[in-house]
Design a protein around this motif. Sequence first.
Motif, PDB file in Angstrom:
ATOM      1  N   LYS A 192     133.493  76.508  38.509  1.00 11.20           N
ATOM      2  CA  LYS A 192     133.886  75.567  37.409  1.00 11.20           C
ATOM      3  C   LYS A 192     135.489  75.294  37.499  1.00 11.20           C
ATOM      4  CE  LYS A 192     131.841  75.809  33.556  1.00 11.20           C
ATOM      5  NZ  LYS A 192     131.330  76.559  32.232  1.00 11.20           N
ATOM      6  N   LYS A 245     136.646  81.001  37.495  1.00  6.28           N
ATOM      7  CA  LYS A 245     135.625  80.816  36.678  1.00  6.28           C
ATOM      8  C   LYS A 245     134.446  80.479  37.386  1.00  6.28           C
ATOM      9  CE  LYS A 245     136.004  79.991  32.284  1.00  6.28           C
ATOM     10  NZ  LYS A 245     136.482  79.149  30.881  1.00  6.28           N
ATOM     11  N   LYS A 289     129.994  80.293  37.639  1.00  5.31           N
ATOM     12  CA  LYS A 289     128.498  80.134  37.007  1.00  5.31           C
ATOM     13  C   LYS A 289     127.447  80.649  37.860  1.00  5.31           C
ATOM     14  CE  LYS A 289     125.733  77.682  33.661  1.00  5.31           C
ATOM     15  NZ  LYS A 289     125.806  76.277  32.675  1.00  5.31           N
ATOM     16  N   TRP A 290     126.795  81.753  37.374  1.00  6.67           N
ATOM     17  CA  TRP A 290     125.555  82.125  38.224  1.00  6.67           C
ATOM     18  C   TRP A 290     124.527  82.170  37.535  1.00  6.67           C
ATOM     19  CZ3 TRP A 290     122.556  86.859  38.192  1.00  6.67           C
ATOM     20  CH2 TRP A 290     121.981  86.859  39.273  1.00  6.67           C
ATOM     21  N   THR A 341     128.391  82.783  32.828  1.00  8.30           N
ATOM     22  CA  THR A 341     129.832  82.472  33.336  1.00  8.30           C
ATOM     23  C   THR A 341     130.421  83.500  33.201  1.00  8.30           C
ATOM     24  OG1 THR A 341     129.373  80.080  32.259  1.00  8.30           O
ATOM     25  CG2 THR A 341     131.649  80.992  32.712  1.00  8.30           C
TER      26      THR A 341
END
Length: 210
Positions: A90, A182, A184-185, A189
């Motif tokens: 991100k 940062k 995201k999975w 986040t």
Amino acid sequence: MATHRSLLVLGAAVLPLIFGVPAAGAQPAAQPAASYACRADTKFGKHLLSLRQGVDAKAPTTVKPNHRFSITVDLKPGQLPTEVKSFKLKEVRDLSLRVPIPPNTSYVSAALTGGSGLNSTPSVRLDGRTAIITVAGPIPGGAAYQLPSLTVRLKAGRRGAVVETRLQGTSYDAPGLTLTAKIKWKFVTLTAPVNCYPNPNPALTRTTIR
């Protein structure tokens, strides 16, 4: 003024980060490519990656005692990925790069020029005998960017000495490059601190005082 160019290519295990890493070179020479070993600390554990980047750097091959000279590092443009495997990047923020002031010199000044796509104004400051470049960001995933060029002004020491520039950092716990990513999975986040150190860490510039 002699010029050295090293082409460095990113290789990442889990968290792919592509950004400029200042390194310096004084004269054409066959030497190992500068690279960083990095560790990203996440709630799912620690992940290791290696990071490399292309730079053009200039420094004089010789200088007279007590004379002033500069080391200039020009960084190549880059672009952050948006996603690799199941991870979405991100943003990257709070990047700090540490460059030691070489032995056999005294610090005069440091300046940054240029840079784009950083969403902040980069700064450089001296902490002891270390120049610290800071980029607050954030740099969004997928964004193109270019870090600023760094010029360090130095005063040469005694005749016969050799000025060598190396990057700072000896381990993940004593890093020379730090940042926060940062990622995201799935629906989670994560904010992951990343610590890096140069491995190997050869002399990247050599200037003889004579």
